[in-house]
Scaffold this motif. Structure first.
Motif, PDB file in Angstrom:
ATOM      1  N   UNK A  47       0.859  -1.185   0.000  1.00 35.59           N
ATOM      2  CA  UNK A  47       0.000   0.000   0.000  1.00 35.59           C
ATOM      3  C   UNK A  47       0.898   1.239   0.000  1.00 35.59           C
ATOM      4  N   UNK A  48       0.644   2.195  -0.905  1.00 34.25           N
ATOM      5  CA  UNK A  48       1.481   3.399  -0.933  1.00 34.25           C
ATOM      6  C   UNK A  48       1.519   4.118   0.416  1.00 34.25           C
ATOM      7  N   UNK A  49       2.572   4.867   0.618  1.00 35.23           N
ATOM      8  CA  UNK A  49       2.743   5.637   1.846  1.00 35.23           C
ATOM      9  C   UNK A  49       1.509   6.492   2.125  1.00 35.23           C
ATOM     10  N   UNK A  50       1.125   6.544   3.401  1.00 30.04           N
ATOM     11  CA  UNK A  50      -0.037   7.309   3.847  1.00 30.04           C
ATOM     12  C   UNK A  50       0.373   8.125   5.069  1.00 30.04           C
ATOM     13  N   UNK A  51       0.542   9.433   4.874  1.00 30.95           N
ATOM     14  CA  UNK A  51       0.978  10.311   5.967  1.00 30.95           C
ATOM     15  C   UNK A  51      -0.010  10.306   7.127  1.00 30.95           C
ATOM     16  N   UNK A  52      -1.301  10.278   6.837  1.00 33.49           N
ATOM     17  CA  UNK A  52      -2.296  10.273   7.911  1.00 33.49           C
ATOM     18  C   UNK A  52      -2.217   8.981   8.728  1.00 33.49           C
ATOM     19  N   UNK A  53      -1.997   7.858   8.048  1.00 34.65           N
ATOM     20  CA  UNK A  53      -1.858   6.581   8.756  1.00 34.65           C
ATOM     21  C   UNK A  53      -0.617   6.606   9.653  1.00 34.65           C
ATOM     22  N   UNK A  54       0.464   7.203   9.178  1.00 35.70           N
ATOM     23  CA  UNK A  54       1.678   7.316   9.995  1.00 35.70           C
ATOM     24  C   UNK A  54       1.417   8.192  11.218  1.00 35.70           C
ATOM     25  N   UNK A  55       0.692   9.255  11.044  1.00 37.91           N
ATOM     26  CA  UNK A  55       0.359  10.119  12.188  1.00 37.91           C
ATOM     27  C   UNK A  55      -0.503   9.385  13.226  1.00 37.91           C
ATOM     28  N   UNK A  56      -1.346   8.457  12.754  1.00 42.87           N
ATOM     29  CA  UNK A  56      -2.198   7.690  13.666  1.00 42.87           C
ATOM     30  C   UNK A  56      -1.418   6.645  14.451  1.00 42.87           C
ATOM     31  N   UNK A  57      -0.353   6.119  13.855  1.00 46.55           N
ATOM     32  CA  UNK A  57       0.408   5.092  14.553  1.00 46.55           C
ATOM     33  C   UNK A  57       1.560   4.558  13.729  1.00 46.55           C
ATOM     34  N   UNK A  58       2.420   3.831  14.393  1.00 46.57           N
ATOM     35  CA  UNK A  58       3.618   3.286  13.767  1.00 46.57           C
ATOM     36  C   UNK A  58       3.263   2.161  12.807  1.00 46.57           C
ATOM     37  N   UNK A  59       3.784   2.241  11.602  1.00 44.93           N
ATOM     38  CA  UNK A  59       3.636   1.116  10.691  1.00 44.93           C
ATOM     39  C   UNK A  59       4.857   0.916   9.791  1.00 44.93           C
ATOM     40  N   UNK A  60       5.836   1.807   9.852  1.00 45.05           N
ATOM     41  CA  UNK A  60       7.033   1.670   9.025  1.00 45.05           C
ATOM     42  C   UNK A  60       8.169   1.163   9.903  1.00 45.05           C
ATOM     43  N   UNK A  61       8.682  -0.036   9.638  1.00 42.90           N
ATOM     44  CA  UNK A  61       9.828  -0.525  10.418  1.00 42.90           C
ATOM     45  C   UNK A  61      11.067   0.343  10.184  1.00 42.90           C
ATOM     46  N   UNK A  62      11.989   0.302  11.109  1.00 43.07           N
ATOM     47  CA  UNK A  62      13.187   1.136  11.020  1.00 43.07           C
ATOM     48  C   UNK A  62      14.095   0.725   9.856  1.00 43.07           C
ATOM     49  N   UNK A  63      13.968  -0.483   9.360  1.00 40.00           N
ATOM     50  CA  UNK A  63      14.837  -0.969   8.291  1.00 40.00           C
ATOM     51  C   UNK A  63      14.441  -0.294   6.982  1.00 40.00           C
ATOM     52  N   UNK A  64      15.083   0.833   6.718  1.00 41.41           N
ATOM     53  CA  UNK A  64      14.759   1.660   5.562  1.00 41.41           C
ATOM     54  C   UNK A  64      16.019   2.363   5.075  1.00 41.41           C
ATOM     55  N   UNK A  65      15.883   3.057   3.959  1.00 41.26           N
ATOM     56  CA  UNK A  65      16.942   3.900   3.416  1.00 41.26           C
ATOM     57  C   UNK A  65      16.482   5.338   3.582  1.00 41.26           C
ATOM     58  N   UNK A  66      17.318   6.184   4.178  1.00 35.73           N
ATOM     59  CA  UNK A  66      16.928   7.574   4.425  1.00 35.73           C
ATOM     60  C   UNK A  66      18.040   8.527   3.994  1.00 35.73           C
ATOM     61  N   UNK A  67      17.619   9.723   3.613  1.00 30.03           N
ATOM     62  CA  UNK A  67      18.589  10.775   3.280  1.00 30.03           C
ATOM     63  C   UNK A  67      19.251  11.202   4.589  1.00 30.03           C
ATOM     64  N   UNK A  68      20.562  11.038   4.661  1.00 24.33           N
ATOM     65  CA  UNK A  68      21.303  11.251   5.909  1.00 24.33           C
ATOM     66  C   UNK A  68      21.130  12.645   6.470  1.00 24.33           C
ATOM     67  N   UNK A  69      21.211  13.661   5.634  1.00 26.65           N
ATOM     68  CA  UNK A  69      21.135  15.041   6.116  1.00 26.65           C
ATOM     69  C   UNK A  69      19.828  15.293   6.859  1.00 26.65           C
ATOM     70  N   UNK A  70      18.721  14.803   6.328  1.00 23.28           N
ATOM     71  CA  UNK A  70      17.432  14.970   7.006  1.00 23.28           C
ATOM     72  C   UNK A  70      17.376  14.134   8.284  1.00 23.28           C
ATOM     73  N   UNK A  71      17.861  12.904   8.196  1.00 25.52           N
ATOM     74  CA  UNK A  71      17.841  12.001   9.357  1.00 25.52           C
ATOM     75  C   UNK A  71      18.647  12.581  10.510  1.00 25.52           C
TER      76      UNK A  71
END
Length: 188
Positions: A111-135
């Motif tokens: 299911x595509x990313x859903x900002x509202x779902x993320x605000x409601x609760x955790x659903x993305x595991x930490x195992x991801x790729x992130x832009x370092x500067x923002x992180x």
């Protein structure tokens, strides 16, 4: 595709066997990272402090997180980096293959990313790729209402305007052993 990625693994001394498995999975990647940062929590500070300390040592454009009790499938980094190039996302998160337990959020796979779902609760595991500067601007911590430091991290990334992309593939193994501490210092 740039090799400008560092894998970050927080750990505690009693998990040496698990750490070896995690590191072996990084060594077997079809796309090798520029660096691996293993950060030990010797002072019972928890994963948020340990992960943030490790993140502060990263000098590459991209950071790939992996918990010490999990492992990457061989194409994990390659697939995340390809998805980032294709989408321009600041956060690319795949899905795990569960080992020892069922998927805690099967409704979110594919299911595509859903900002509202993320605000409601955790659903993305930490195992991801992130832009370092923002992180590095966000760091890891706990927020009221969420027991997970990665949830607070992703909310902080969202607040900075990060673009998220869900890679609908199972590229890593989430080993559930019934001893999860959720990285909290009081559960070490």
């Amino acid at each position: 595709m740039s090799s400008d990625v560092t894998v970050v693994i927080p750990t505690i001394p009693i998990r040496a066997r698990l750490l070896r498995r995690a590191l072996a999975s990084v060594v077997l990647q079809t796309f090798q990272p520029a660096a691996i940062v293993v950060e030990y929590d010797h002072e019972h500070e928890g994963s948020a402090v340990t992960r943030t300390r490790a993140l502060g040592k990263v000098t590459t454009q991209w950071t790939a997180f992996l918990d010490d009790d999990d492992s990457m499938l061989p194409m994990h980094l390659e697939k995340l980096l390809e998805a980032q190039v294709d989408t321009g996302a600041d956060v690319v998160y795949p899905w795990p293959e569960m080992v020892g337990s069922g998927d805690p959020r099967p409704d979110r796979f594919g299911v595509p990313f859903d900002a509202d779902e993320l605000r409601r609760g955790s659903y993305i595991p930490v195992t991801s790729l992130v832009r370092t500067e923002l992180a590095q601007r966000v760091g890891f911590h706990y927020r009221p209402g969420s027991p997970y430091d990665d949830h607070a991290f992703y909310l902080g990334m969202l607040e900075l305007g990060a673009r998220f992309h869900h890679l609908p593939e199972r590229t890593w193994l989430w080993h559930v052993m019934g001893q999860n501490t959720s990285g909290r210092p009081d559960r070490w």
